[in-house]
Scaffold this active site. Structure first.
Site, short mmCIF file in Angstrom:
data_model
loop_
_atom_site.label_atom_id
_atom_site.label_comp_id
_atom_site.label_asym_id
_atom_site.label_seq_id
_atom_site.Cartn_x
_atom_site.Cartn_y
_atom_site.Cartn_z
N CYS A 17 0.82 -1.21 0.00
CA CYS A 17 0.00 0.00 0.00
C CYS A 17 0.86 1.27 0.00
O CYS A 17 1.59 1.52 -0.95
CB CYS A 17 -0.98 -0.06 1.17
SG CYS A 17 -2.42 1.02 0.99
N HIS A 18 0.81 2.07 1.05
CA HIS A 18 1.59 3.31 1.15
C HIS A 18 3.01 3.08 1.70
O HIS A 18 3.81 4.01 1.74
CB HIS A 18 0.87 4.33 2.04
CG HIS A 18 -0.34 4.94 1.40
ND1 HIS A 18 -1.54 4.27 1.32
CD2 HIS A 18 -0.53 6.14 0.81
CE1 HIS A 18 -2.42 5.05 0.71
NE2 HIS A 18 -1.84 6.18 0.38
N ALA A 19 3.32 1.87 2.12
CA ALA A 19 4.63 1.58 2.73
C ALA A 19 5.82 1.94 1.84
O ALA A 19 6.88 2.30 2.37
CB ALA A 19 4.70 0.12 3.16
N PRO A 20 5.73 1.87 0.51
CA PRO A 20 6.90 2.26 -0.29
C PRO A 20 7.36 3.70 -0.09
O PRO A 20 8.48 4.04 -0.49
CB PRO A 20 6.45 2.00 -1.73
CG PRO A 20 5.54 0.81 -1.59
CD PRO A 20 4.76 1.14 -0.32
N TRP A 21 6.56 4.54 0.56
CA TRP A 21 7.06 5.88 0.90
C TRP A 21 8.34 5.78 1.73
O TRP A 21 9.27 6.56 1.54
CB TRP A 21 6.02 6.66 1.70
CG TRP A 21 5.16 7.58 0.90
CD1 TRP A 21 5.41 8.11 -0.32
CD2 TRP A 21 3.89 8.10 1.31
NE1 TRP A 21 4.38 8.91 -0.72
CE2 TRP A 21 3.44 8.92 0.27
CE3 TRP A 21 3.11 7.94 2.44
CZ2 TRP A 21 2.23 9.61 0.34
CZ3 TRP A 21 1.91 8.61 2.50
CH2 TRP A 21 1.48 9.44 1.46
#
Length: 181
Positions: A106-110
């Protein structure tokens, strides 16, 4: 097989923590909750508070070489908080430097962008991260799960909670393969 789950004190999407955690347990592994602060972390069901989870270890007091892999659950606030913590970013970067597998949903690649580890890799995420990933030198694809063997380690990424089954199967396969090398 000890697997680190890195999360901020609040903002983790609960299902993106609990389902991968259970996959590690079911696979005979030992999940370890690592956070930037001692105590507990607050899970969320999208924008609503959910359960709390006890922190096992604080990120500044552990090193990547204590683990066989790293899971980065999403949620919008969770990775946004992690990417501003230099110990958390250094911890993530260390997994790549040591050739250990990493899984992010989800947003973890930030947090991966902040750790400067997406360059020349192809990954997927929540669609709003597409530009951030491209600006960091990575390639973004809209796929349920993406396994990228780049450099000396494997990166497994996924888009959203609906992809959790495929995400868990893919990262467990890669983590087990890496542990058996």
């Amino acid at each position: 097989m000890r697997i680190a789950f890195l999360v901020a004190p609040e903002g983790v999407e609960q299902v993106e923590l609990t389902e991968p955690w259970q996959a590690v347990v079911d696979g005979g592994g030992e999940p370890v909750l690592v956070s930037t602060e001692a105590g507990s972390v607050q899970g969320f069901n999208h924008l609503d508070k959910a359960d709390t989870f006890p922190v096992d270890q604080v990120v500044g007091e552990v090193s990547a070489d204590e683990f066989a892999g790293l899971v980065l659950p999403g949620g919008v606030a969770n990775p946004d908080l992690l990417r501003t913590d230099e110990n958390a970013v250094a911890f993530v970067r260390a997994f790549f430097e040591q050739g250990l597998p990493v899984a992010a949903i989800c947003h973890a690649p930030w947090t991966l962008v902040e750790a400067d580890v997406v360059r020349d890799r192809t990954l997927t995420s929540w669609p709003s991260l597409r530009t951030d990933i491209r600006n960091a030198g990575g390639s973004w694809v809209d796929e349920q799960v993406k396994v990228c063997d780049g450099g000396s380690n494997t990166l497994v990424t996924s888009r959203k909670p609906d992809d959790l089954k495929a995400f868990c199967e893919a990262f467990m396969k890669e983590f087990t393969r890496a542990a058996n090398r």
